[in-house]
Design a protein around this motif. Structure first.
Motif, PDB file in Angstrom:
ATOM      1  N   ARG A   1       0.826  -1.210   0.000  1.00  0.00           N
ATOM      2  CA  ARG A   1       0.000   0.000   0.000  1.00  0.00           C
ATOM      3  C   ARG A   1       0.856   1.255   0.000  1.00  0.00           C
TER       4      ARG A   1
ATOM      5  N   GLY B   1       0.257   5.729  -1.284  1.00  0.00           N
ATOM      6  CA  GLY B   1      -0.781   6.747  -1.365  1.00  0.00           C
ATOM      7  C   GLY B   1      -0.988   7.455  -0.045  1.00  0.00           C
TER       8      GLY B   1
ATOM      9  N   TYR C   1      -7.092   7.492  -0.142  1.00  0.00           N
ATOM     10  CA  TYR C   1      -6.733   7.450  -1.557  1.00  0.00           C
ATOM     11  C   TYR C   1      -5.604   6.437  -1.736  1.00  0.00           C
ATOM     12  N   PRO C   2      -5.955   5.156  -1.694  1.00  0.00           N
ATOM     13  CA  PRO C   2      -4.902   4.144  -1.756  1.00  0.00           C
ATOM     14  C   PRO C   2      -4.352   3.959  -3.171  1.00  0.00           C
TER      15      PRO C   2
ATOM     16  N   TYR D   1      -1.391   1.159  -4.905  1.00  0.00           N
ATOM     17  CA  TYR D   1      -0.676  -0.058  -4.547  1.00  0.00           C
ATOM     18  C   TYR D   1       0.435  -0.336  -5.540  1.00  0.00           C
TER      19      TYR D   1
ATOM     20  N   ASN E   1       4.533  -3.390   4.102  1.00  0.00           N
ATOM     21  CA  ASN E   1       5.204  -2.301   3.399  1.00  0.00           C
ATOM     22  C   ASN E   1       6.715  -2.364   3.571  1.00  0.00           C
TER      23      ASN E   1
END
Length: 95
Positions: free
Chosen positions: A8, A10, A14-15, A17, A29
């Motif tokens: 993930r 962003g 408001y993702p 990937y 991450n």
């Protein structure tokens, strides 16, 4: 074990990937081995951009995609290419 999964990026609500090849013991991450593509779920068209050669290379090496990534590969037609190439290797005569 190497997995192909989403990382993930962003901001809040408001993702974005990245589709990455990563050791299964690493955090979501954490540090990844290879970048395979990007996913922007907010877009209606062209949500997913994949580097097919890198993805097929990792799949042939034995990397296991997560369910979500496998469905993205199926939508783009990459999973079908992988299955066909895998079947060709199994049916080819050995010398």
């Amino acid at each position: 074990m190497v997995k192909i999964r989403l990382m993930r990026m962003g901001r809040v609500h408001y993702p974005l990937y990245r589709i990455v090849a990563v050791d299964s013991r690493v955090k979501r991450n954490g540090k990844y081995i290879a970048l395979i593509g990007h996913l922007n779920p907010a877009l209606k068209e062209n949500k997913c951009k994949l580097d097919e050669t890198v993805a097929l290379d990792w799949l042939n090496k034995g990397a296991i995609p997560t369910d979500t990534v496998r469905s993205l590969f199926s939508e783009s037609g990459l999973w079908k290419k992988f299955i066909e190439s895998k079947n060709k290797k199994e049916t080819s005569p050995k010398k």
